[in-house]
Motif scaffolding. Structure first.
Motif, PDB file in Angstrom:
ATOM      1  N   GLN A   1       0.848  -1.194   0.000  1.00  0.00           N
ATOM      2  CA  GLN A   1       0.000   0.000   0.000  1.00  0.00           C
ATOM      3  C   GLN A   1       0.884   1.244   0.000  1.00  0.00           C
ATOM      4  O   GLN A   1       1.834   1.346   0.758  1.00  0.00           O
TER       5      GLN A   1
ATOM      6  N   GLU B   1      -2.172   5.865  -3.977  1.00  0.00           N
ATOM      7  CA  GLU B   1      -1.451   5.286  -2.842  1.00  0.00           C
ATOM      8  C   GLU B   1      -2.342   4.428  -1.941  1.00  0.00           C
ATOM      9  O   GLU B   1      -1.858   3.792  -1.023  1.00  0.00           O
ATOM     10  N   ARG B   2      -3.637   4.375  -2.229  1.00  0.00           N
ATOM     11  CA  ARG B   2      -4.538   3.505  -1.465  1.00  0.00           C
ATOM     12  C   ARG B   2      -4.487   2.063  -1.963  1.00  0.00           C
ATOM     13  O   ARG B   2      -4.933   1.148  -1.284  1.00  0.00           O
TER      14      ARG B   2
ATOM     15  N   GLY C   1      -3.110  -1.567  -2.808  1.00  0.00           N
ATOM     16  CA  GLY C   1      -2.125  -2.476  -2.234  1.00  0.00           C
ATOM     17  C   GLY C   1      -2.518  -2.971  -0.857  1.00  0.00           C
ATOM     18  O   GLY C   1      -3.531  -2.594  -0.287  1.00  0.00           O
TER      19      GLY C   1
ATOM     20  N   PRO D   1      -1.809  -3.288   3.143  1.00  0.00           N
ATOM     21  CA  PRO D   1      -1.158  -2.462   4.169  1.00  0.00           C
ATOM     22  C   PRO D   1      -0.188  -3.264   5.041  1.00  0.00           C
ATOM     23  O   PRO D   1      -0.355  -3.374   6.251  1.00  0.00           O
TER      24      PRO D   1
END
Length: 115
Positions: free
Chosen positions: A39, A46-47, A49, A51
């Motif tokens: 992420q 960038e949101r 992916g 985490p």
């Protein structure tokens, strides 16, 4: 649905770009990309992916939390209709996540993956 074929994390090229041959190959490739993207790694959004740094690695995540994160990511992939089986193991000492699962695709075929 077809996609550019990747081999060894790069585009597969013969004399021309190669394409995925069937839904199973396309979904397998998309799942691998989805589950290995960190992420914040993709500069356009960038949101996108998993985490890993904020919610998994270095934390003490509950197994249900991990299952929720990975279920959501798997079900976002086009061509996946449902998850038949999923198992996730997290080793905090080595900071490794082992994920194995089986999904059913929209054409009725099944794909198993170990990530």
């Amino acid at each position: 649905m077809t996609d550019l074929l990747l081999r060894y994390n790069d585009l597969a090229v013969n004399t021309d770009f190669l394409l995925t041959r069937n839904l199973a190959e396309q979904v397998t490739q998309a799942l691998t990309i989805q589950l290995k993207t960190l992420q914040g790694e993709w500069f356009l959004d960038e949101r996108v992916g998993i985490p890993y740094f904020t919610e998994i690695l270095g934390q003490k995540p509950h197994k249900l939390t991990l299952l929720g994160i990975f279920r959501e990511a798997i079900l976002k992939v086009d061509g996946v209709s449902k998850i038949n089986q999923i198992n996730v193991d997290y080793e905090q000492q080595n900071r490794t996540v082992k994920l194995n699962f089986e999904v059913e695709l929209t054409d009725g075929s099944k794909v198993k993956l170990n990530v």
